[in-house]
Scaffold this motif. Structure first.
Motif, PDB file in Angstrom:
ATOM      1  N   ASN A   1       6.735  88.050  26.617  1.00 55.75           N
ATOM      2  CA  ASN A   1       5.349  87.674  27.187  1.00 55.75           C
ATOM      3  C   ASN A   1       5.444  86.096  27.382  1.00 55.75           C
ATOM      4  O   ASN A   1       4.393  85.469  27.740  1.00 55.75           O
ATOM      5  CB  ASN A   1       4.231  87.840  26.499  1.00 55.75           C
ATOM      6  N   ALA A   2       6.677  85.522  27.357  1.00 55.63           N
ATOM      7  CA  ALA A   2       6.818  84.073  27.566  1.00 55.63           C
ATOM      8  C   ALA A   2       7.130  83.930  29.212  1.00 55.63           C
ATOM      9  O   ALA A   2       8.035  84.799  29.897  1.00 55.63           O
ATOM     10  CB  ALA A   2       8.014  83.439  26.861  1.00 55.63           C
ATOM     11  N   ILE A   3       6.668  82.802  29.830  1.00 58.02           N
ATOM     12  CA  ILE A   3       7.096  82.439  31.233  1.00 58.02           C
ATOM     13  C   ILE A   3       8.395  81.827  31.255  1.00 58.02           C
ATOM     14  O   ILE A   3       8.789  80.717  30.468  1.00 58.02           O
ATOM     15  CB  ILE A   3       6.088  81.594  31.734  1.00 58.02           C
ATOM     16  N   VAL A   4       9.396  82.136  32.069  1.00 57.29           N
ATOM     17  CA  VAL A   4      10.734  81.550  32.134  1.00 57.29           C
ATOM     18  C   VAL A   4      11.090  81.217  33.602  1.00 57.29           C
ATOM     19  O   VAL A   4      10.617  82.173  34.439  1.00 57.29           O
ATOM     20  CB  VAL A   4      11.925  82.333  31.337  1.00 57.29           C
ATOM     21  N   ALA A   5      11.809  80.178  34.048  1.00 57.97           N
ATOM     22  CA  ALA A   5      12.322  80.064  35.279  1.00 57.97           C
ATOM     23  C   ALA A   5      13.531  79.200  35.508  1.00 57.97           C
ATOM     24  O   ALA A   5      13.705  78.403  34.520  1.00 57.97           O
ATOM     25  CB  ALA A   5      11.068  79.471  36.140  1.00 57.97           C
TER      26      ALA A   5
ATOM     27  N   PRO B   1      12.127  73.623  46.193  1.00 56.84           N
ATOM     28  CA  PRO B   1      12.335  72.926  44.756  1.00 56.84           C
ATOM     29  C   PRO B   1      11.558  73.483  43.582  1.00 56.84           C
ATOM     30  O   PRO B   1      11.722  73.035  42.501  1.00 56.84           O
ATOM     31  CB  PRO B   1      11.921  71.496  45.211  1.00 56.84           C
ATOM     32  N   ALA B   2      10.506  74.261  44.061  1.00 59.76           N
ATOM     33  CA  ALA B   2       9.586  74.711  42.720  1.00 59.76           C
ATOM     34  C   ALA B   2      10.368  75.863  42.053  1.00 59.76           C
ATOM     35  O   ALA B   2      11.358  76.308  42.206  1.00 59.76           O
ATOM     36  CB  ALA B   2       8.280  75.150  43.417  1.00 59.76           C
ATOM     37  N   SER B   3       9.493  76.124  40.707  1.00 60.68           N
ATOM     38  CA  SER B   3      10.088  77.119  39.804  1.00 60.68           C
ATOM     39  C   SER B   3       9.340  78.247  40.342  1.00 60.68           C
ATOM     40  O   SER B   3       8.122  78.324  40.532  1.00 60.68           O
ATOM     41  CB  SER B   3       9.978  76.723  38.275  1.00 60.68           C
ATOM     42  N   PHE B   4      10.051  79.592  40.338  1.00 62.10           N
ATOM     43  CA  PHE B   4       9.317  80.710  40.540  1.00 62.10           C
ATOM     44  C   PHE B   4       9.544  81.658  39.101  1.00 62.10           C
ATOM     45  O   PHE B   4      10.665  82.041  38.855  1.00 62.10           O
ATOM     46  CB  PHE B   4      10.174  81.414  41.613  1.00 62.10           C
ATOM     47  N   ASN B   5       8.298  81.662  38.662  1.00 62.82           N
ATOM     48  CA  ASN B   5       8.157  82.105  37.361  1.00 62.82           C
ATOM     49  C   ASN B   5       8.187  83.739  37.141  1.00 62.82           C
ATOM     50  O   ASN B   5       7.777  84.376  37.767  1.00 62.82           O
ATOM     51  CB  ASN B   5       6.672  81.854  36.656  1.00 62.82           C
ATOM     52  N   ARG B   6       8.922  84.050  35.888  1.00 65.06           N
ATOM     53  CA  ARG B   6       9.060  85.378  35.353  1.00 65.06           C
ATOM     54  C   ARG B   6       8.529  85.630  34.000  1.00 65.06           C
ATOM     55  O   ARG B   6       8.513  84.473  33.294  1.00 65.06           O
ATOM     56  CB  ARG B   6      10.703  85.947  35.546  1.00 65.06           C
TER      57      ARG B   6
END
Length: 497
Positions: A388-392, A366-371
């Protein structure tokens, strides 16, 4: 008078420092809220100004639930911190985790999220370099192929047989099915990785190596959070010796059993068969890379399946009509238990729908896995995201949003069987194994295990949820995975003429 003047000077300097600090924070917050490259995206002002709100809910173990609240309030794209966006759109999966044609490159993993390396050497899960990751995956993927799965079936079946035997032996009293599902999934993947199981089913106990993984979960999340502030060296310095000793024991065991497996000449169809042949070769995988690979591999390949089986057991025992329909399908599809195998269970249409609905309503991850977006920025689900922004994609939020599903909180397998009521559901947003070059390598094994174990369980037992486990699914903390309480179920053996 001199000491008084001196004290006033010190007080003035201190006051000046405090005022400057407060002013800096106010200016920085104002910039982040109104002028930051992500300022056009909606979200709470406090979350846009500082990472502390998201960090707080992360350490509380409720960040997926809080993220859903924000999506319900602000829409399909939400700003979770000054430099982080959460998406719940199905198109975002390919744009974030895949290699869309417009970009043809993967987004980098957020190296501050989880610390998954051993002395600077990354394993398969944490390797940031795409070419190195691809090389490692090539050396392991053969062991996860459909052909390998067919060859592995006798091994898997032997553990399912032992599980059913143990459950019959313990059926006089209610059992904690969470524990037993963990036993079998860890035993299977331990055997297929190390060439020997953890003997959880045999001993009816959790192996210390398995225990240490669960104890390590919170530490992994906290350390990943602290790494973004550069505080990991300080925390490691003050870490109690007892924790360091447990960590070292875990690492020593991993290296010892891995070394033993790789030094064994065998043609058994396991995960390391190809890797063993090319060990430490230019196109192969090194021993140092396998060490940080095996721990996450075993955990991801067992805990998630055990979670899914626990979830489906809960939902079946709290939805009598669905359970009755599934029971009828399984017990009429086969004449004998021996007919239930990895291939035949794929014909159980309603059971597949039940499992799909469980993967939606109770996603094992259920967690987010960031890119991280490239410096020039990129498009995500029709939205331009600066560099350079974090998205998930947050699965919990996506799977429970009314933007994606009709009656998202209701457990309804029929939504996967073409029921007209759910014709507008966006089923493609459910991606429990992720997508793209870094999707779950153990998908085939997970599907085989969950289908075979559930079919054998329902064939053998009538399941009755204990009163103390009512509401089991509610308010479970999340540290990458759910921290599940016991799920007590009475297993009544089926009596056949």
């Amino acid at each position: 008078m001199a000491p008084v003047a001196e004290n006033w000077t010190i007080l003035s300097v201190a006051s000046g420092i405090v005022c400057c600090t407060v002013l800096y924070i106010l200016i920085l917050s104002f910039y982040r809220i109104y002028f930051h490259p992500l300022s056009k995206y909606p979200g709470p002002a406090l979350w846009a100004a500082s990472r502390f709100p998201s960090a707080y809910y992360l350490t509380k173990g409720v960040i997926p639930y809080k993220t859903l609240e924000l999506h319900n309030r602000y829409g399909p794209v939400v700003r979770l911190s000054p430099n982080e966006l959460s998406f719940i759109l199905d198109a975002a999966w390919q744009d974030i985790y895949g290699k869309p044609a417009a970009r043809n490159t993967q987004l980098m993993k957020d190296q501050n999220q989880f610390l998954t390396h051993e002395n600077g050497v990354h394993g398969l899960l944490g390797e940031p370099d795409d070419s190195k990751h691809a090389r490692m995956r090539r050396n392991l993927s053969h062991g996860f192929s459909e052909k390998a799965l067919r060859d592995q079936e006798p091994i898997i079946k032997s553990y399912v047989d032992l599980l059913i035997q143990r459950l019959h032996e313990n059926s006089k009293e209610p059992v904690d099915v969470v524990k037993w599902f963990n036993f079998i999934t860890f035993d299977i993947i331990g055997d297929l990785t190390f060439g020997e199981s953890f003997e959880c089913l045999k001993t009816s106990q959790v192996h210390f190596w398995v225990q240490s993984i669960f104890l390590h979960l919170k530490n992994l999340v906290f350390m990943g959070l602290l790494s973004s502030y550069g505080l990991v060296p300080i925390v490691l310095f003050f870490l109690p010796q007892s924790i360091k000793a447990k960590e070292q024991r875990h690492k020593d065991f991993t290296k010892a059993v891995l070394k033993k497996r790789l030094e064994t000449s065998t043609s058994r169809p396991d995960f390391l068969s190809l890797a063993q042949k090319q060990l430490n070769q230019p196109q192969g995988i090194t021993f140092d890379e396998l060490v940080p690979t095996t721990g996450p591999l075993i955990f991801a390949g067992s805990e998630t399946t055990a979670t899914l089986l626990s979830g489906v057991t809960y939902y079946l025992t709290t939805h009598p009509s669905i359970y009755a329909k599934l029971t009828e399908e399984i017990r009429t599809a086969f004449k004998t238990e021996d007919e239930i195998n990895i291939v035949s269970v794929n014909n159980l249409t309603y059971m597949l729908a039940v499992l799909s609905e469980t993967l939606r309503i109770y996603p094992p991850a259920p967690a987010s896995f960031n890119r991280v977006t490239p410096p020039e920025g990129c498009m995500v689900a029709g939205h331009f995201v600066p560099g350079n922004a974090i998205v998930a994609v947050n699965q919990w939020s996506a799977n429970h949003s009314t933007l994606n599903f009709t009656r998202p909180w209701d457990f309804v397998p029929e939504r996967w069987l073409g029921d007209a009521e759910f014709k507008d559901d966006k089923g493609k947003v459910v991606q429990p194994f992720s997508v793209g070059p870094r999707n779950c390598i153990g998908r085939n094994l997970a599907f085989a295990e969950m289908r075979l174990i559930l079919a054998r369980l329902v064939w053998n037992f009538d399941l009755v949820l204990e009163e103390k486990s009512k509401g089991w699914v509610e308010n479970q903390d999340v540290m990458m995975v759910y921290l599940k309480p016991p799920l007590m179920v009475k297993l009544n053996p089926v009596v056949r003429g």
